[in-house]
Design a protein around this motif. Structure first.
Motif, PDB file in Angstrom:
ATOM      1  N   ILE A   1       1.361  -1.553   4.019  1.00  0.00           N
ATOM      2  CA  ILE A   1       0.988  -2.915   4.377  1.00  0.00           C
ATOM      3  C   ILE A   1       0.975  -3.767   3.103  1.00  0.00           C
ATOM      4  O   ILE A   1       0.694  -3.233   2.027  1.00  0.00           O
ATOM      5  CB  ILE A   1      -0.397  -2.935   5.086  1.00  0.00           C
TER       6      ILE A   1
ATOM      7  N   CYS B   1       0.849  -1.191   0.000  1.00  0.00           N
ATOM      8  CA  CYS B   1       0.000   0.000   0.000  1.00  0.00           C
ATOM      9  C   CYS B   1       0.886   1.243   0.000  1.00  0.00           C
ATOM     10  O   CYS B   1       1.824   1.335   0.791  1.00  0.00           O
ATOM     11  CB  CYS B   1      -0.919  -0.018   1.215  1.00  0.00           C
TER      12      CYS B   1
ATOM     13  N   HIS C   1      -7.598   4.589   1.937  1.00  0.00           N
ATOM     14  CA  HIS C   1      -6.217   5.021   1.768  1.00  0.00           C
ATOM     15  C   HIS C   1      -5.994   5.612   0.385  1.00  0.00           C
ATOM     16  O   HIS C   1      -5.161   6.491   0.210  1.00  0.00           O
ATOM     17  CB  HIS C   1      -5.265   3.853   2.035  1.00  0.00           C
TER      18      HIS C   1
ATOM     19  N   CYS D   1      -4.331  -0.348  -0.044  1.00  0.00           N
ATOM     20  CA  CYS D   1      -4.949  -1.514   0.582  1.00  0.00           C
ATOM     21  C   CYS D   1      -6.460  -1.350   0.647  1.00  0.00           C
ATOM     22  O   CYS D   1      -7.178  -2.330   0.775  1.00  0.00           O
ATOM     23  CB  CYS D   1      -4.373  -1.736   1.987  1.00  0.00           C
TER      24      CYS D   1
ATOM     25  N   HIS E   1       0.137   4.120   1.009  1.00  0.00           N
ATOM     26  CA  HIS E   1      -0.179   4.974   2.161  1.00  0.00           C
ATOM     27  C   HIS E   1       0.377   4.397   3.464  1.00  0.00           C
ATOM     28  O   HIS E   1       1.132   5.058   4.172  1.00  0.00           O
ATOM     29  CB  HIS E   1      -1.693   5.162   2.272  1.00  0.00           C
ATOM     30  N   CYS E   2       0.029   3.147   3.793  1.00  0.00           N
ATOM     31  CA  CYS E   2       0.453   2.551   5.068  1.00  0.00           C
ATOM     32  C   CYS E   2       1.500   1.450   4.881  1.00  0.00           C
ATOM     33  O   CYS E   2       1.981   0.906   5.868  1.00  0.00           O
ATOM     34  CB  CYS E   2      -0.754   1.994   5.821  1.00  0.00           C
TER      35      CYS E   2
HETATM   36 ZN   LIG Z   1      -3.117   1.260   3.356  1.00  0.00          ZN
END
Ligand SMILES: [Zn+2]
Length: 76
Positions: free
Chosen positions: A52, A47, A72, A68, A49-50
């Protein structure tokens, strides 16, 4: 007479081995093929953004990046 009994016994053993061997040789390439398909389907992406890791099939694509979730993707 003994020779005929031995011949029948050998034929039965060969037939039994062939019956047992056939499903094994038939299933092995299929198992390899499905394992390869699963590894392709389970291609993991990160992802943006995060960061993951998730399967590519579950990823949300937005603006050339992978996320994800839709939340996001909207956050960027
Ligand atoms: Zn994410």
């Amino acid at each position: 007479m003994k020779l005929v009994v031995w011949l029948i016994f050998i034929v039965l053993v060969v037939l039994a081995i062939r019956k047992k061997a056939k499903p094994l040789t038939a299933s092995t390439p299929d198992e390899v093929r499905t394992a390869q398909q699963e590894s392709v389907a389970e291609n993991m992406v990160s992802c943006a953004h995060c960061h993951i890791y998730l399967p590519a099939s579950e990823a949300v694509h937005c603006g050339g990046n992978v996320y994800c979730s839709a939340a996001h993707a909207d956050a960027h």
